[in-house]
Write an enzyme that holds these catalytic residues in place. Structure first.
Site, PDB file in Angstrom:
ATOM      1  CB  SER A   1      44.306  27.941  31.442  1.00 22.52           C
ATOM      2  OG  SER A   1      44.632  29.294  31.552  1.00 22.52           O
TER       3      SER A   1
ATOM      4  CE1 TYR B   1      44.151  27.997  37.107  1.00 25.61           C
ATOM      5  CE2 TYR B   1      45.248  29.288  35.409  1.00 25.61           C
ATOM      6  CZ  TYR B   1      44.156  28.560  35.838  1.00 25.61           C
ATOM      7  OH  TYR B   1      43.085  28.388  35.000  1.00 25.61           O
TER       8      TYR B   1
ATOM      9  CD  GLU C   1      47.807  32.980  33.244  1.00 26.99           C
ATOM     10  OE1 GLU C   1      48.828  32.893  33.933  1.00 26.99           O
ATOM     11  OE2 GLU C   1      47.510  34.002  32.620  1.00 26.99           O
TER      12      GLU C   1
ATOM     13  CG  LEU D   1      38.215  18.697  41.539  1.00 28.13           C
ATOM     14  CD1 LEU D   1      38.635  19.979  40.828  1.00 28.13           C
ATOM     15  CD2 LEU D   1      38.045  17.565  40.533  1.00 28.13           C
TER      16      LEU D   1
ATOM     17  CG  ASP E   1      33.972  29.001  32.522  1.00 31.60           C
ATOM     18  OD1 ASP E   1      33.671  30.212  32.603  1.00 31.60           O
ATOM     19  OD2 ASP E   1      35.022  28.596  31.986  1.00 31.60           O
TER      20      ASP E   1
ATOM     21  CG  LEU F   1      33.849  23.171  33.843  1.00 26.45           C
ATOM     22  CD1 LEU F   1      32.640  24.086  33.640  1.00 26.45           C
ATOM     23  CD2 LEU F   1      34.744  23.223  32.617  1.00 26.45           C
TER      24      LEU F   1
HETATM   25  P1  NAP Z   1      35.805  29.924  38.896  1.00 26.25           P
HETATM   26  O1  NAP Z   1      34.645  30.846  38.719  1.00 26.25           O
HETATM   27  O2  NAP Z   1      36.919  30.322  39.796  1.00 26.25           O
HETATM   28  O3  NAP Z   1      35.211  28.520  39.389  1.00 26.25           O
HETATM   29  C1  NAP Z   1      36.042  27.512  39.890  1.00 26.25           C
HETATM   30  C2  NAP Z   1      35.169  26.386  40.394  1.00 26.25           C
HETATM   31  O4  NAP Z   1      36.019  25.357  40.931  1.00 26.25           O
HETATM   32  C3  NAP Z   1      34.215  26.796  41.538  1.00 26.25           C
HETATM   33  O5  NAP Z   1      33.008  26.107  41.374  1.00 26.25           O
HETATM   34  C4  NAP Z   1      34.950  26.311  42.774  1.00 26.25           C
HETATM   35  O6  NAP Z   1      34.097  26.056  43.876  1.00 26.25           O
HETATM   36  C5  NAP Z   1      35.524  24.999  42.230  1.00 26.25           C
HETATM   37  N1  NAP Z   1      36.613  24.477  43.045  1.00 26.25           N
HETATM   38  C6  NAP Z   1      37.695  25.122  43.537  1.00 26.25           C
HETATM   39  N2  NAP Z   1      38.473  24.284  44.239  1.00 26.25           N
HETATM   40  C7  NAP Z   1      37.858  23.073  44.210  1.00 26.25           C
HETATM   41  C8  NAP Z   1      38.152  21.809  44.778  1.00 26.25           C
HETATM   42  N3  NAP Z   1      39.253  21.610  45.517  1.00 26.25           N
HETATM   43  N4  NAP Z   1      37.299  20.783  44.545  1.00 26.25           N
HETATM   44  C9  NAP Z   1      36.186  20.970  43.796  1.00 26.25           C
HETATM   45  N5  NAP Z   1      35.854  22.149  43.234  1.00 26.25           N
HETATM   46  C10 NAP Z   1      36.680  23.188  43.441  1.00 26.25           C
HETATM   47  O7  NAP Z   1      36.459  29.566  37.494  1.00 26.25           O
HETATM   48  P2  NAP Z   1      35.856  29.745  36.005  1.00 26.25           P
HETATM   49  O8  NAP Z   1      36.240  31.077  35.511  1.00 26.25           O
HETATM   50  O9  NAP Z   1      34.455  29.294  35.982  1.00 26.25           O
HETATM   51  O10 NAP Z   1      36.775  28.702  35.206  1.00 26.25           O
HETATM   52  C11 NAP Z   1      36.381  27.346  35.049  1.00 26.25           C
HETATM   53  C12 NAP Z   1      37.613  26.493  34.756  1.00 26.25           C
HETATM   54  O11 NAP Z   1      38.248  26.975  33.574  1.00 26.25           O
HETATM   55  C13 NAP Z   1      38.688  26.533  35.828  1.00 26.25           C
HETATM   56  O12 NAP Z   1      39.312  25.268  35.831  1.00 26.25           O
HETATM   57  C14 NAP Z   1      39.660  27.578  35.332  1.00 26.25           C
HETATM   58  O13 NAP Z   1      40.942  27.333  35.865  1.00 26.25           O
HETATM   59  C15 NAP Z   1      39.593  27.336  33.851  1.00 26.25           C
HETATM   60  N6  NAP Z   1      39.845  28.480  32.970  1.00 26.25           N
HETATM   61  C16 NAP Z   1      39.202  29.660  33.181  1.00 26.25           C
HETATM   62  C17 NAP Z   1      39.405  30.701  32.288  1.00 26.25           C
HETATM   63  C18 NAP Z   1      38.671  32.002  32.441  1.00 26.25           C
HETATM   64  O14 NAP Z   1      39.121  32.994  31.834  1.00 26.25           O
HETATM   65  N7  NAP Z   1      37.581  32.053  33.164  1.00 26.25           N
HETATM   66  C19 NAP Z   1      40.276  30.532  31.186  1.00 26.25           C
HETATM   67  C20 NAP Z   1      40.894  29.297  31.015  1.00 26.25           C
HETATM   68  C21 NAP Z   1      40.664  28.267  31.903  1.00 26.25           C
HETATM   69  P3  NAP Z   1      33.694  27.220  44.936  1.00 26.25           P
HETATM   70  O15 NAP Z   1      32.531  27.948  44.287  1.00 26.25           O
HETATM   71  O16 NAP Z   1      33.330  26.456  46.138  1.00 26.25           O
HETATM   72  O17 NAP Z   1      34.894  28.105  45.090  1.00 26.25           O
HETATM   73  O1  F7E Z   2      44.338  39.148  35.584  1.00 30.34           O
HETATM   74  C1  F7E Z   2      46.327  42.215  35.742  1.00 30.34           C
HETATM   75  C2  F7E Z   2      47.010  40.928  36.145  1.00 30.34           C
HETATM   76  O2  F7E Z   2      43.308  37.901  37.475  1.00 30.34           O
HETATM   77  C3  F7E Z   2      44.461  39.641  34.274  1.00 30.34           C
HETATM   78  C4  F7E Z   2      41.893  33.200  35.224  1.00 30.34           C
HETATM   79  O3  F7E Z   2      40.551  32.980  34.857  1.00 30.34           O
HETATM   80  O4  F7E Z   2      42.482  33.891  33.001  1.00 30.34           O
HETATM   81  C5  F7E Z   2      42.466  34.304  34.348  1.00 30.34           C
HETATM   82  O5  F7E Z   2      43.779  34.591  34.807  1.00 30.34           O
HETATM   83  C6  F7E Z   2      45.600  40.633  34.202  1.00 30.34           C
HETATM   84  C7  F7E Z   2      46.897  40.128  34.845  1.00 30.34           C
HETATM   85  O6  F7E Z   2      43.200  36.977  35.108  1.00 30.34           O
HETATM   86  C8  F7E Z   2      44.900  43.635  38.755  1.00 30.34           C
HETATM   87  O7  F7E Z   2      48.343  41.172  36.571  1.00 30.34           O
HETATM   88  C9  F7E Z   2      46.110  44.327  37.084  1.00 30.34           C
HETATM   89  O8  F7E Z   2      47.976  40.443  34.006  1.00 30.34           O
HETATM   90  O9  F7E Z   2      41.823  38.890  35.680  1.00 30.34           O
HETATM   91  P1  F7E Z   2      43.091  38.246  36.050  1.00 30.34           P
HETATM   92  P2  F7E Z   2      44.425  36.037  34.670  1.00 30.34           P
HETATM   93  O10 F7E Z   2      45.547  36.112  35.617  1.00 30.34           O
HETATM   94  O11 F7E Z   2      44.707  36.343  33.242  1.00 30.34           O
HETATM   95  C10 F7E Z   2      43.246  32.703  32.730  1.00 30.34           C
HETATM   96  C11 F7E Z   2      43.123  32.386  31.262  1.00 30.34           C
HETATM   97  C12 F7E Z   2      42.898  31.578  33.625  1.00 30.34           C
HETATM   98  O12 F7E Z   2      42.982  30.412  33.245  1.00 30.34           O
HETATM   99  C13 F7E Z   2      42.679  31.905  35.067  1.00 30.34           C
HETATM  100  O13 F7E Z   2      41.945  30.870  35.710  1.00 30.34           O
HETATM  101  O14 F7E Z   2      45.230  41.792  34.944  1.00 30.34           O
HETATM  102  N1  F7E Z   2      45.841  43.018  36.870  1.00 30.34           N
HETATM  103  N2  F7E Z   2      45.564  44.736  38.237  1.00 30.34           N
HETATM  104  C14 F7E Z   2      45.090  42.565  37.888  1.00 30.34           C
HETATM  105  N3  F7E Z   2      44.525  41.360  38.118  1.00 30.34           N
HETATM  106  C15 F7E Z   2      43.783  41.215  39.249  1.00 30.34           C
HETATM  107  N4  F7E Z   2      43.184  40.029  39.493  1.00 30.34           N
HETATM  108  N5  F7E Z   2      43.600  42.244  40.142  1.00 30.34           N
HETATM  109  C16 F7E Z   2      44.135  43.493  39.942  1.00 30.34           C
HETATM  110  O15 F7E Z   2      43.980  44.387  40.740  1.00 30.34           O
END
Ligand code: NAP
Ligand code: F7E
Length: 352
Positions: free
Chosen positions: A139, A163, A141, A69, A18, A90
């Site tokens: 999130s 988480y 979640e 952070l 993001d 983020l």
């Molecule tokens: P991401 O690709 O996993 O990126 C996470 C970022 O946080 C990376 O830049 C990572 O740095 C940084 N980070 C991790 N630990 C840190 C620390 N201790 N101090 C400073 N920075 C740190 O996640 P994303 O998918 O872009 O998501 C962005 C945000 O939205 C996150 O907060 C996530 O939990 C939340 N979110 C994501 C989703 C989704 O579906 N993608 C949905 C809802 C909420 P490194 O590159 O060094 O690892």
């Molecule tokens: O899993 C199932 C797993 O790891 C999705 C994060 O961005 O979205 C993300 O969290 C589903 C789960 O995402 C595998 O059990 C099956 O039910 O892609 P995921 P997540 O857990 O939904 C939320 C909104 C966030 O906020 C989080 O930061 O897929 N699943 N087989 C698997 N998942 C993974 N990773 N690997 C597998 O092999």
């Protein structure tokens, strides 16, 4: 040509999926962007290198600062140095499965890390008398064991992982700072959003990477966990628009951002393998190591408030999203295949 600079934004998590899309959006809107990044022994800026080094953009509008952070003092210094108009939080340990292995670290980064940043912002705002707008990456979640379908802003939370619990803390402490100190702080309750820049251990990208490699003969089997889980999957590029829109409102608020469609992991596999003419059942096998101690079975969001108040709409649908990710990863696998044939080692991930 980019627009003239109007505002400064500080983005944590800038090296993540993001963070990279948001950096592009803010620069295109004329912001000077400052990103917090962690020091790593290997390069971790792959997703933002094109923004940092765009040879056509003149002097870079993206500045990167080392930090973490969990280091509140350094965050305070950074906020003072950057003096931002907007802060987007983020950064997080964002992997749900990993949060069961690293619960305390996840709490410290994803939960207390948010408080560290809010404190830095609150103190700087008090010292300068100039308001700062704050975005918190909440999130879906947090809904975990869902209490109603679809989930909306008023649905009670029931997190199912360290988480999810850390995100509930971060969500409520952000609201508390809004109510206690008048901070313009908004929480986006974002449902799963994906892209070709998605981390390779999240299920969608794990599937599309494997589809590309299987199609090119670099891999035979894809090992997955729970295929029955259902998610409301959108496109990350659409979702960062919503973050920005929230901070442009006069009043802060909390918004669900989702597509309103849900699909199972099995359906995602079916569609992704079909994109390259393969039958997923010939390649996918179950490995119980990928099951979670507690699962989130079904997520489906209702983004009506965001549509009405922010005028936000998702543009990329499920099929287009899967297609876009497969196309990208097929191209990546073709390049890997060329390297493989030239005798170079090709890395296949061992964890996901
Ligand atoms: P991401 O690709 O996993 O990126 C996470 C970022 O946080 C990376 O830049 C990572 O740095 C940084 N980070 C991790 N630990 C840190 C620390 N201790 N101090 C400073 N920075 C740190 O996640 P994303 O998918 O872009 O998501 C962005 C945000 O939205 C996150 O907060 C996530 O939990 C939340 N979110 C994501 C989703 C989704 O579906 N993608 C949905 C809802 C909420 P490194 O590159 O060094 O690892
Ligand atoms: O899993 C199932 C797993 O790891 C999705 C994060 O961005 O979205 C993300 O969290 C589903 C789960 O995402 C595998 O059990 C099956 O039910 O892609 P995921 P997540 O857990 O939904 C939320 C909104 C966030 O906020 C989080 O930061 O897929 N699943 N087989 C698997 N998942 C993974 N990773 N690997 C597998 O092999």
């Amino acid at each position: 040509m980019s627009a003239p600079i109007t505002k400064r934004a500080l983005v944590t998590g800038i090296t993540g999926q993001d963070g990279s899309y948001l950096a592009e959006l803010l620069i295109q809107k004329g912001y000077e962007v400052h990103g917090l990044m962690r020091r790593s022994s290997s390069f971790n800026t792959e997703r933002i290198d094109h923004v940092y080094q765009d040879p056509h953009a003149g002097p870079s509008r993206l500045t990167l600062h080392y930090g973490d952070l969990t280091d509140g003092n350094a965050l305070s210094r950074l906020v003072r140095t950057v003096d931002p108009h907007e802060v987007y939080n983020l950064g997080a340990q964002s992997h749900v499965r990993v949060s069961f292995d690293q619960p305390v670290y996840t709490g410290e980064t994803t939960g207390i890390g948010t408080l560290n940043l809010l404190e830095a912002v609150r103190v700087h705002q008090e010292e300068t008398g100039r308001p700062i707008r704050f975005y918190q990456a909440s999130s879906s979640e947090m809904f975990g064991l869902v209490q109603e379908v679809p989930q909306r802003e008023t649905t009670p939370f029931y997190p199912r992982s360290p988480y999810g619990c850390a995100k509930v803390y971060a969500h409520w402490i952000t609201i508390n700072y809004r109510e206690s100190y008048g901070l313009h702080a908004s929480c986006g309750i974002l449902f799963n959003h994906e892209s070709p820049r998605r981390g390779e251990t999240f299920v969608t990208r794990k599937i599309t990477r494997a589809v590309g490699r299987i199609a090119c003969g670099l891999q035979k089997t894809l090992w997955l966990g729970n295929l029955d889980a259902k998610r409301d999957w959108g496109f990350a590029g659409d979702y960062v628009d919503a973050m920005w829109l929230m901070l442009q409102r006069d009043e802060p608020g909390d918004y669900v951002i989702a597509t309103g469609e849900t699909h199972s992991v099995r359906e995602f596999c079916e569609k992704a393998f079909a994109c390259v003419g393969l039958d997923w059942e010939q390649h996918v096998r179950i490995d119980p190591r990928y099951f979670r101690p507690a699962e989130v079975d079904l997520l489906l969001g209702d983004a009506q408030k965001a549509r009405q108040v922010l005028g936000w709409e998702p543009k990329v649908g499920f099929e287009a999203l899967v297609g876009q990710m497969v196309d990208h990863d097929l191209e990546l696998a073709r390049r890997e295949h060329t390297l493989f044939r030239a005798g170079h080692a090709v890395h296949l991930p061992s964890e996901a």
